[in-house]
Scaffold this active site. Structure first.
Site, PDB file in Angstrom:
ATOM      1  N   ASP A   1       2.087 -14.131   1.007  1.00 15.77           N
ATOM      2  CA  ASP A   1       3.131 -12.820   0.829  1.00 15.77           C
ATOM      3  C   ASP A   1       3.312 -12.998   2.246  1.00 15.77           C
ATOM      4  O   ASP A   1       3.015 -12.254   3.690  1.00 15.77           O
ATOM      5  CB  ASP A   1       1.632 -11.713   0.079  1.00 15.77           C
TER       6      ASP A   1
ATOM      7  N   ARG B   1      -1.131   3.598  11.420  1.00  9.23           N
ATOM      8  CA  ARG B   1      -0.403   2.488  11.713  1.00  9.23           C
ATOM      9  C   ARG B   1       1.480   2.785  12.353  1.00  9.23           C
ATOM     10  O   ARG B   1       1.631   3.978  12.055  1.00  9.23           O
ATOM     11  CB  ARG B   1       0.079   2.267  10.426  1.00  9.23           C
TER      12      ARG B   1
ATOM     13  N   TYR C   1      11.613  -3.943   1.755  1.00  8.97           N
ATOM     14  CA  TYR C   1      12.547  -2.621   1.425  1.00  8.97           C
ATOM     15  C   TYR C   1      12.008  -1.713   3.408  1.00  8.97           C
ATOM     16  O   TYR C   1      11.938  -1.191   3.081  1.00  8.97           O
ATOM     17  CB  TYR C   1      11.562  -1.631   0.638  1.00  8.97           C
ATOM     18  N   LYS C   2      11.174  -2.927   3.722  1.00 10.89           N
ATOM     19  CA  LYS C   2      10.837  -2.882   5.008  1.00 10.89           C
ATOM     20  C   LYS C   2      10.952  -3.414   6.054  1.00 10.89           C
ATOM     21  O   LYS C   2      12.454  -2.912   5.849  1.00 10.89           O
ATOM     22  CB  LYS C   2       9.325  -4.043   5.062  1.00 10.89           C
TER      23      LYS C   2
ATOM     24  N   PHE D   1      -3.652  -7.067   0.255  1.00 13.82           N
ATOM     25  CA  PHE D   1      -2.963  -5.676  -0.141  1.00 13.82           C
ATOM     26  C   PHE D   1      -4.280  -5.572  -1.749  1.00 13.82           C
ATOM     27  O   PHE D   1      -3.767  -6.078  -2.598  1.00 13.82           O
ATOM     28  CB  PHE D   1      -1.428  -5.961  -0.387  1.00 13.82           C
TER      29      PHE D   1
END
Length: 432
Positions: free
Chosen positions: A229, A406, A254-255, A160
């Site tokens: 990560d 996605r 938050y995912k 990322f």
């Protein structure tokens, strides 16, 4: 459940017609009826849309607004400063870390919550380099007394962007060379000059799951430390941080953990590294005597070393409330459903979508798949426009430049009927 999905690719014959659609609808109904996690859907605030963007922002747990109102109105509004002790605000970072710990395979006292993922990547990576070099005052990570110069940081070449930016900054600050490498190449790339390796557990674009145990072992064999990560794996699949000897790890909440927009991230430090964790961001909250207001810095014991400044209480306590939906939930059961959902979705896409319009970037092998499906659109198809049309038709996923759709599958609230409907709507959007 087999190690490899029965779906070998998206080589179906296209739209299966009314009878074919009815078959998949019936199968979805049977799978949902047998799903042990299905009752959890009622714990979330959802509408009629199929929400497949939990890999960007998890859904709201229904009880969280009331909990946040209590924090604002009573704890802040009435108790005010007393809430640091009486409402447990001060200990929230470690307490919430202990709630996350079993979801990623960590013992209590090894995770602290606070700051953003990016800030925690910075703290973890600098600390890893310092430990590897013995700059923290301890023996170098490889155990040598006359150790080689470790002046290289290896970073996941497909990482990322923020992780890459931070790795480059850490390399400049520590006098290291930054060496991008694919996770598959890491065992051949690491060596005597390697100080630390920063890797993503799941590729955010493709949903590919990387082999954390094997890669961790390869990094350790070279005498280096690894930072993982976990943003796209925490809450979606078993991680096994302690079991596999991971040095340091970070992850967002938050995912798949559904902590809310911008909810604080977490930092994991292996037990035997905690006394050597030399944070590049020492703050009053990570001091052994935070209220002593001393001019010299003495790091706290254990996980609190990862703290910096005053905790973000509102978002932190919203996260704590959200984590209650995990009470009694097995991560293994979540993983099993995730694989079954993504298998079924890929099968439906293969049946409904005309050949040649999309291809899956997500591995068919279960051992290499996270909890999302990434579909690349064929040349000439505007993937952004397709996703916009999907959202308009009640299927919410997301789009990554230039051509990737996605779809994130959060097993706590996504069902098999959702997967079938999403594939059917996708077929219509691609042929509109």
């Amino acid at each position: 459940m087999s190690e490899r999905s029965e779906v070998s690719g998206l080589s179906g014959t296209g739209p299966s017609g009314t009878n074919g659609s009815a078959e998949y609808v019936r199968r979805a109904e049977k799978l949902d009826a047998a799903d042990e996690l299905a009752p959890l859907r009622g714990l979330f605030t959802l509408d009629d849309a199929v929400y497949l963007d939990g890999n960007s922002l998890g859904a709201l747990a229904a009880h969280v607004p009331g909990r946040v109102e209590d924090v604002v109105r009573r704890q802040w509004g009435e108790l005010r400063i007393r809430s640091w002790e009486e409402s447990g605000w001060w200990t929230a970072p470690e307490r919430i870390g202990d709630r996350i710990a079993p979801l990623v395979g960590a013992a209590p006292g090894r995770i602290v919550v606070g700051d953003s993922t990016s800030v925690n990547v910075f703290k973890a990576l600098v600390a890893a380099v310092r430990i590897a070099r013995g700059e923290d005052g301890g023996t170098p990570a490889d155990g040598a007394t006359a150790h080689p110069v470790r002046d290289e940081i290896v970073v996941d070449a497909s990482t990322f962007p923020s992780d890459g930016y931070i790795a480059a900054s850490v390399a400049r600050m520590t006098g290291c060379t930054l060496r991008p490498a694919t996770p598959a190449d890491v065992p051949q790339v690491v060596g005597k000059r390697t100080a630390a390796v920063l890797l993503n557990h799941v590729d955010y674009r493709t949903g590919r799951l990387h082999d954390l145990p094997a890669l961790t072992a390869a990094v350790h064999a070279a005498g280096a430390l690894v930072v993982w990560d976990l943003c796209h794996s925490a809450g979606a699949l078993p991680v096994g941080l302690d079991e596999h000897g991971v040095d340091l790890a970070v992850g967002c909440t938050y995912k798949f953990l559904n902590g809310g927009p911008g909810s604080p991230a977490f930092l994991y430090v292996r037990g035997d590294h905690q006394d050597r964790f030399d944070s590049p961001l020492p703050g009053w909250n990570s001091h052994a005597e935070p209220f002593g207001m001393r001019g010299d810095f003495e790091p706290a014991e254990g996980a609190p070393r990862g703290r910096v400044g005053t905790p973000d209480i509102l978002s932190m306590l919203a996260l704590e409330a959200a984590l209650e939906v995990w009470d009694g939930v097995s991560v293994d059961a979540v993983r099993a459903k995730s694989l079954a959902l993504t298998d079924f979705f890929l099968e439906c896409v293969g049946a409904y979508v005309p050949p040649g319009l999309v291809e899956s970037l997500t591995p068919a092998a279960h051992a290499e798949r996270g909890s999302q499906v990434a579909l690349r659109c064929a040349p000439g198809i505007d993937a952004g426009a397709v996703m916009k049309l999907l959202v308009e038709r009640g299927v919410v996923g997301d789009f990554r430049q230039p051509d990737v759709l996605r779809f994130g599958f959060t097993p706590l609230y996504v069902g098999f009927a959702d997967a079938e409907r999403a594939a059917r709507v996708l077929a219509g959007a691609l042929t509109a």
